[in-house]
Design a protein around this motif. Sequence first.
Motif, short mmCIF file in Angstrom:
data_model
loop_
_atom_site.label_atom_id
_atom_site.label_comp_id
_atom_site.label_asym_id
_atom_site.label_seq_id
_atom_site.Cartn_x
_atom_site.Cartn_y
_atom_site.Cartn_z
N PHE A 293 0.72 -1.41 0.22
CA PHE A 293 -0.26 0.30 0.14
C PHE A 293 0.89 1.34 0.13
N ILE B 69 0.92 4.29 -3.12
CA ILE B 69 0.79 5.24 -2.94
C ILE B 69 1.65 6.34 -3.41
N VAL C 58 1.83 6.36 -7.24
CA VAL C 58 0.86 7.21 -7.46
C VAL C 58 1.22 8.72 -7.75
N LEU D 178 -6.41 12.67 -2.59
CA LEU D 178 -6.43 11.39 -2.85
C LEU D 178 -5.34 10.57 -2.03
N SER D 179 -4.83 10.97 -2.00
CA SER D 179 -3.29 10.27 -0.58
C SER D 179 -4.60 10.20 0.81
N ILE E 221 -7.91 9.91 1.31
CA ILE E 221 -8.41 8.69 0.59
C ILE E 221 -8.85 7.48 0.90
N TYR E 222 -7.16 7.19 -0.17
CA TYR E 222 -6.38 6.20 -0.45
C TYR E 222 -6.44 5.40 0.95
N PHE E 223 -5.71 5.90 2.11
CA PHE E 223 -5.90 5.68 3.37
C PHE E 223 -6.30 5.52 4.06
N ARG E 224 -7.52 5.92 3.87
CA ARG E 224 -9.10 5.86 4.60
C ARG E 224 -9.76 4.96 4.02
N VAL E 225 -10.26 4.45 2.91
CA VAL E 225 -10.33 3.83 2.48
C VAL E 225 -9.37 2.21 2.70
N THR E 226 -7.77 2.32 2.61
CA THR E 226 -6.92 0.98 2.69
C THR E 226 -6.94 0.53 4.43
N SER F 236 -4.97 -2.75 5.26
CA SER F 236 -3.11 -2.51 6.33
C SER F 236 -3.14 -3.10 7.42
#
Length: 323
Positions: free
Chosen positions: A244, A248, A251, A310-311, A313-318, A322
């Motif tokens: 993960f 990121i 990206v 985006l970062s 949202i990414y950490f919130r979703v994953t 993780s």
Amino acid sequence: MTTLSSPLRATTADAPPSSPGPRRRARRTPRDWLRDGGLSTLVIALPMILVFGVFSWFPIGRALVMSVQQTNLISTPEFVGLDNFVFVLQDPLLGKAVANTLWFALLALVFGYPLPLAAAVLMSEVRRMRGLFSALAYLPVVVPPVVAVLLWKFFYDASPTGVFNTIAGWVGLGPFPWLQNASSAMPSLVLEATWAAAGGTVIIYLAALVGVRTELYEAAEVDGAGVWRKIWHVTLPQLRGVLFITLILQVIGTSQVFLEPFLFTGGGPNNATLTILMLIYDYAFGSSLGGNYGAATALSLMLAGVLAVLSAIYFRVTRPWSS
């Protein structure tokens, strides 16, 4: 006459004393902070804080100021409010740059993201000469980026005697206009960027694979799992956190690609490799008389804001995956 104590009274009398409630933590005073070495810690960290502030936070603050100014660093700055952001959003090249950046990021994600992981898994299974393979995988990272780009530009020579066209000619293919064609220019850039950056990620994955417990593989073998099932059910779940983070970082890195299109094609052909950072560069340094630094900083802040969202949202979703 004998009297019997009630059960309730006996139970209460025999019960252990109740434990005291949680103590309130004493409030620390400046004297306690000095006694614990806070001043010496601050003195040691102060130079690093100053250097970080001067070279990191000061440019960020300066960019915030310049984004609302009309300036080329020569004439007197003029406050223009949000005009720079409006100018950037109305630039017809912005959509092309965003699309090219997303296309580069997608190609790098499809081809460049799984390749280091596969190489690391294969190298971890090698019992002999693992150090040599690790050094060979990391070798492209040691090569200076400009040297690597110029070397690959020589390989991408579109003439029949070019290195890649000569190799393709051995199997009856080519010659190909690698960098001169709008459809093949971006994949060519992604190929070189993957070669140049994959080595560092391979080393990270190799270090993470060392932490995978061997008893998990032994248990999988007892259950009759083959190589692919062990990778899917043991290796990948144990590397979730690292995967993960590298995703990121890739990206963010691909969204700021600049060196490859700048040195390979200059944004061409026909703006086919124009990226967001190249557009920022054109705003700031496109004119010999001084560029539009206000528009350049405005687009930089917009890119930083999008990446930050985006970062988050990414950490919130994953987050559940993780852990």
